[in-house]
Design an enzyme around this catalytic site. Sequence first.
Site, PDB file in Angstrom:
ATOM      1  N   GLY A  17      34.609  49.347  36.748  1.00 34.93           N
ATOM      2  CA  GLY A  17      34.776  48.590  37.982  1.00 34.93           C
ATOM      3  C   GLY A  17      35.210  49.422  39.171  1.00 34.93           C
ATOM      4  CB  VAL A  62      50.076  51.706  34.135  1.00 33.78           C
ATOM      5  CG1 VAL A  62      49.283  52.973  33.889  1.00 33.78           C
ATOM      6  CG2 VAL A  62      49.158  50.536  34.455  1.00 33.78           C
ATOM      7  CG  ASN A  88      41.621  49.522  40.423  1.00 29.18           C
ATOM      8  OD1 ASN A  88      41.112  48.752  41.216  1.00 29.18           O
ATOM      9  ND2 ASN A  88      41.179  49.672  39.170  1.00 29.18           N
ATOM     10  CE1 TYR A 153      44.184  39.334  40.428  1.00 27.89           C
ATOM     11  CE2 TYR A 153      43.603  37.800  42.185  1.00 27.89           C
ATOM     12  CZ  TYR A 153      43.489  39.044  41.590  1.00 27.89           C
ATOM     13  OH  TYR A 153      42.687  40.011  42.169  1.00 27.89           O
TER      14      TYR A 153
END
Length: 247
Positions: A17, A62, A88, A153
Amino acid sequence: MKSHQNRVAVVTGAARGIGQAVCRQLADRGASVIAVDIAEPAETLDQLAESGHKALGLVADVSDPDRTREIGDEVRERYGRCDILVNNVGIYPFVDIGDLTYETWRKVLTVNLDSQFLMTKAVLPSMKDAGWGRIVNLTSNSIGLVVPGLSAYMASKMGAIGFTRALANDVAAHGITVNAVGPTLTRTPGVVSAVSPDLQEIVSQGQAIKKIGEADDVVGTILFLTSEDSHFVTGQTIMADGGLVRL
């Protein structure tokens, strides 16, 4: 165009992506790239190799404080410093608030927001030592839209904007800029598997530029914000979304 010559860049969510596209174009412009993902970023490394670029791939969660510290140490040991960080990585489960569990809420916030803090902490010392750095945090244009099922989100992506604005104040004296980029609904493998082609088309028709977003459409903004040319731009949120949401 070697706008990033001799720069060292860490990109999270780099296996596919937008992250993959960022890695490819940073390498094309001269950067040494460290591609980080919870999945093996083999496809990204293969693409870079085909273009004659060497890159380091790291498999990592991460959102894990210990692992992010290890990444910072490894990058500094191998390359001497980190100049560029592109935060990202992100997940976007569509869940109605009535069905949204605390576990899912925490997972989204941890992956999407905590990871930005942890990766920044991991590489910030070398940026401060060098007196130069570029940090780009990915947010989303969904914060300005009506999209059901994205409570966690959107909370994480608004958090990314707040973190960007505050961090920019804390690190400006060290020659480090911090900005956020918000893509539109972008045709990546994750979106293709979760969003129907009809909805992708509907979103694109609401944009001033009426095309379905591709990963490469977002990268130009990130390239600018990670270059020397952006030295006087910090604390900003830029929507790379074809003109759908305007701040």
